[in-house]
Motif scaffolding. Structure first.
Motif, PDB file in Angstrom:
ATOM      1  N   GLY A   1      57.461  95.806  72.079  1.00  0.00           N
ATOM      2  CA  GLY A   1      56.375  95.779  73.045  1.00  0.00           C
ATOM      3  C   GLY A   1      55.164  96.598  72.647  1.00  0.00           C
ATOM      4  N   ARG A   2      55.168  97.142  71.447  1.00  0.00           N
ATOM      5  CA  ARG A   2      54.011  97.913  70.969  1.00  0.00           C
ATOM      6  C   ARG A   2      52.956  96.968  70.426  1.00  0.00           C
ATOM      7  N   PRO A   3      51.690  97.169  70.759  1.00  0.00           N
ATOM      8  CA  PRO A   3      50.644  96.293  70.234  1.00  0.00           C
ATOM      9  C   PRO A   3      50.594  96.334  68.711  1.00  0.00           C
ATOM     10  N   LEU A   4      50.352  95.188  68.109  1.00  0.00           N
ATOM     11  CA  LEU A   4      50.180  95.146  66.657  1.00  0.00           C
ATOM     12  C   LEU A   4      48.964  95.975  66.282  1.00  0.00           C
ATOM     13  N   ARG A   5      49.092  96.758  65.221  1.00  0.00           N
ATOM     14  CA  ARG A   5      47.963  97.604  64.819  1.00  0.00           C
ATOM     15  C   ARG A   5      46.938  96.805  64.031  1.00  0.00           C
ATOM     16  N   MET A   6      45.702  97.295  64.057  1.00  0.00           N
ATOM     17  CA  MET A   6      44.640  96.673  63.278  1.00  0.00           C
ATOM     18  C   MET A   6      44.936  96.885  61.802  1.00  0.00           C
ATOM     19  N   SER A   7      45.209  95.821  61.098  1.00  0.00           N
ATOM     20  CA  SER A   7      45.545  95.927  59.677  1.00  0.00           C
ATOM     21  C   SER A   7      45.645  94.535  59.079  1.00  0.00           C
ATOM     22  N   CYS A   8      45.579  94.486  57.760  1.00  0.00           N
ATOM     23  CA  CYS A   8      45.802  93.230  57.056  1.00  0.00           C
ATOM     24  C   CYS A   8      47.247  92.774  57.260  1.00  0.00           C
ATOM     25  N   ALA A   9      48.168  93.744  57.385  1.00  0.00           N
ATOM     26  CA  ALA A   9      49.576  93.429  57.587  1.00  0.00           C
ATOM     27  C   ALA A   9      49.816  92.696  58.902  1.00  0.00           C
ATOM     28  N   SER A  10      48.933  92.901  59.874  1.00  0.00           N
ATOM     29  CA  SER A  10      49.023  92.172  61.143  1.00  0.00           C
ATOM     30  C   SER A  10      48.173  90.906  61.105  1.00  0.00           C
ATOM     31  N   GLY A  11      46.992  91.000  60.491  1.00  0.00           N
ATOM     32  CA  GLY A  11      46.023  89.905  60.541  1.00  0.00           C
ATOM     33  C   GLY A  11      46.505  88.613  59.926  1.00  0.00           C
ATOM     34  N   LEU A  12      47.119  88.682  58.745  1.00  0.00           N
ATOM     35  CA  LEU A  12      47.567  87.452  58.097  1.00  0.00           C
ATOM     36  C   LEU A  12      48.689  86.762  58.868  1.00  0.00           C
ATOM     37  N   PRO A  13      49.730  87.484  59.327  1.00  0.00           N
ATOM     38  CA  PRO A  13      50.740  86.801  60.142  1.00  0.00           C
ATOM     39  C   PRO A  13      50.193  86.250  61.452  1.00  0.00           C
ATOM     40  N   MET A  14      49.240  86.943  62.055  1.00  0.00           N
ATOM     41  CA  MET A  14      48.618  86.437  63.286  1.00  0.00           C
ATOM     42  C   MET A  14      47.880  85.129  63.012  1.00  0.00           C
ATOM     43  N   ALA A  15      47.166  85.080  61.883  1.00  0.00           N
ATOM     44  CA  ALA A  15      46.444  83.860  61.518  1.00  0.00           C
ATOM     45  C   ALA A  15      47.408  82.717  61.238  1.00  0.00           C
TER      46      ALA A  15
ATOM     47  N   VAL B   1      32.479  79.980  60.490  1.00  0.00           N
ATOM     48  CA  VAL B   1      31.175  80.636  60.596  1.00  0.00           C
ATOM     49  C   VAL B   1      31.295  82.069  60.093  1.00  0.00           C
ATOM     50  N   ASN B   2      30.412  82.446  59.186  1.00  0.00           N
ATOM     51  CA  ASN B   2      30.444  83.808  58.643  1.00  0.00           C
ATOM     52  C   ASN B   2      29.033  84.230  58.279  1.00  0.00           C
ATOM     53  N   VAL B   3      28.729  85.498  58.463  1.00  0.00           N
ATOM     54  CA  VAL B   3      27.378  85.961  58.174  1.00  0.00           C
ATOM     55  C   VAL B   3      27.146  86.113  56.674  1.00  0.00           C
ATOM     56  N   ASP B   4      28.196  86.411  55.913  1.00  0.00           N
ATOM     57  CA  ASP B   4      28.071  86.575  54.462  1.00  0.00           C
ATOM     58  C   ASP B   4      28.546  85.320  53.742  1.00  0.00           C
ATOM     59  N   PRO B   5      28.019  85.050  52.558  1.00  0.00           N
ATOM     60  CA  PRO B   5      28.401  83.827  51.839  1.00  0.00           C
ATOM     61  C   PRO B   5      29.734  83.923  51.113  1.00  0.00           C
ATOM     62  N   ASP B   6      30.368  85.088  51.113  1.00  0.00           N
ATOM     63  CA  ASP B   6      31.614  85.231  50.378  1.00  0.00           C
ATOM     64  C   ASP B   6      32.660  86.001  51.176  1.00  0.00           C
ATOM     65  N   PHE B   7      33.899  85.861  50.740  1.00  0.00           N
ATOM     66  CA  PHE B   7      35.013  86.591  51.326  1.00  0.00           C
ATOM     67  C   PHE B   7      35.053  87.991  50.738  1.00  0.00           C
ATOM     68  N   VAL B   8      35.195  88.989  51.600  1.00  0.00           N
ATOM     69  CA  VAL B   8      35.185  90.385  51.179  1.00  0.00           C
ATOM     70  C   VAL B   8      36.592  90.966  51.293  1.00  0.00           C
ATOM     71  N   GLU B   9      37.085  91.567  50.201  1.00  0.00           N
ATOM     72  CA  GLU B   9      38.379  92.246  50.238  1.00  0.00           C
ATOM     73  C   GLU B   9      38.196  93.609  50.892  1.00  0.00           C
ATOM     74  N   ARG B  10      38.313  93.618  52.197  1.00  0.00           N
ATOM     75  CA  ARG B  10      38.010  94.834  52.948  1.00  0.00           C
ATOM     76  C   ARG B  10      38.931  95.996  52.588  1.00  0.00           C
ATOM     77  N   VAL B  11      40.147  95.694  52.209  1.00  0.00           N
ATOM     78  CA  VAL B  11      41.090  96.779  51.894  1.00  0.00           C
ATOM     79  C   VAL B  11      40.716  97.505  50.604  1.00  0.00           C
ATOM     80  N   ARG B  12      39.706  97.020  49.905  1.00  0.00           N
ATOM     81  CA  ARG B  12      39.278  97.670  48.663  1.00  0.00           C
ATOM     82  C   ARG B  12      37.902  98.332  48.792  1.00  0.00           C
TER      83      ARG B  12
END
Length: 409
Positions: A284-298, A35-46
């Motif tokens: 024990g440090r929380p993973l930071r909000m980033s693409c570097a964390s998001g893809l491995p989490m997924a 489920v996504n509000v937009d019809p396409d994938f957005v490269e947020r890092v750009r």
């Protein structure tokens, strides 16, 4: 009855999780809906590039998941009932409710004003495509000599300030940061960063706390004015408030608390990935909000779900950091090498090579998301490929190369 998996959000983490689940699970046993509000994938890092005039390639979700078995629902998520296992959506045809057996929550984050007066009314941001395009339009209206103030000295702030200064050398660009400029970087990286800011003519307001934003710039905590025709707010992100409104256990940030497999500690049928989840990283440090964390989490969440549904051992590969990639315009950058828990090491790559490395990383992240069936073929697809070869060999009357056990892989 098929096991219903619903993925909320098609950012880096959500889109990647949906594709990986489709690779690892058979469509006869599961149905996957994203489920996504937009019809396409957005490269947020750009988004800082989009804000300064770059034309980014659009990746339509319908094309991305064609033939994968993943159903795309274009709608806005308005609520989640974690006890009834339902999600309420608002789409083109009004409100709707869908039910899940497993939920992957990946609604991500947006720019946060942290209660600073005037941010919502007067500031711009690059946290998403609509806001980046809004800034793009505003920048195009500025005349030579106008001042742009970037508030926030994190990665987003550094990239936004340098991108604007490089794309619009006729503007006066300034940055305000609570600490020193890039003070979390190694000494070598900090020296290079200051050199780039000097070269681009960016004014630096270090140890400056912007306590308010007005139409004509920022105001510090000691009531000092920092004039600007445009203020760009990059001083933090906040997750979508939907999770905090449920019965799920969330942190003070509103992020869903998950275990090492990205599974909610309070609701085992829910997984949270990307910015939406908070998990312990190295030390024990929380993973930071980033693409570097998001893809491995997924990756971890999808493999954990697949393993639990198929009775296999749940894999666990600890998530660690290797580097921080910072673009400083299109022709310069910093690759800061870090420890597993994200602390800067003395070594860093700088200059044009770093810029190329950063662009390569961005392209790679987008590639793994936009090619959901191109990596790590599943057992089912390998079996089907073998069967096709067997049938072709049999029909041609040749036995050479025919496997003795075509159902094994």
């Amino acid at each position: 009855m098929k096991h219903r998996i619903v993925v909320l959000g098609a950012g880096y983490a959500g889109a990647f999780a949906a594709g990986r689940l489709a690779r690892r699970l058979h469509p006869d046993d599961t149905e996957i809906t994203i489920v996504n509000v937009d019809p396409d994938f957005v490269e947020r890092v750009r988004m800082h590039q989009l804000a300064t005039g770059a034309d980014l390639k659009l990746h339509q979700l319908s094309d991305l998941y064609a033939g994968t078995g993943v159903t795309v629902r274009l709608a806005r998520v308005t609520s989640v009932d974690a006890d009834r296992r339902t999600v309420t959506l608002v789409g083109e045809h009004g409100a709707d409710e869908i039910t899940y057996d497993t939920l992957v929550y990946a609604l991500g984050s947006a720019s946060a004003d942290h209660g600073v007066p005037g941010v919502a009314e007067h500031a711009y941001d690059v946290a998403g495509r609509p806001t980046a395009l809004r800034l793009r339009e505003r920048l195009s209206d500025l005349v030579a000599g106008a001042t742009v103030l970037v508030v926030g000295g994190g990665l987003t702030g550094l990239e936004a300030a340098t991108e604007i200064a490089e794309a619009r050398p006729d503007l006066d660009v300034a940055i305000a940061t609570r600490g020193g400029l890039g003070d979390w970087l190694s000494e070598r990286a900090q020296q290079h960063l200051r050199g780039v800011f000097d070269r681009l003519g960016i004014t630096v307001h270090e140890h400056t706390d912007i306590a308010g934003v007005q139409a004509n710039g920022g105001v510090t905590g000691d009531a000092r004015a920092v004039p600007a025709q445009v203020t760009v707010w990059t001083a933090g992100f906040a997750v979508h408030p939907i999770a905090a409104a449920t019965t799920m256990e969330v942190a003070g940030t509103g992020q869903i608390v998950v275990d090492a497999t990205m599974r909610s500690v309070s609701h085992p049928e829910v997984y949270a990935v990307g910015d939406a989840g908070i998990a312990d990283g190295p030390g024990g440090r929380p993973l930071r909000m980033s693409c570097a964390s998001g893809l491995p989490m997924a990756w971890q969440a999808a493999d954990s779900i697949a393993a639990r549904l198929t009775g296999r051992k749940v894999p666990h590969i600890p998530i660690r950091y290797v580097n921080q990639c910072v673009s400083l315009g299109r022709r310069d950058g910093i690759i800061q090498f870090v420890t597993a828990d994200d602390r800067a090491k003395p070594s860093a790559i700088t200059g044009k090579l770093a810029a190329r490395c950063k662009d390569f990383v961005c392209r790679g992240a987008a590639w793994v998301v936009t090619h959901p069936t191109m990596m790590l073929p599943t057992r089912r697809r390998r079996i089907e490929a073998i069967r096709t070869k067997v049938q072709a060999a049999t029909s041609s009357g040749s036995r050479r190369g025919t496997p003795r056990h075509p159902g094994r892989s």
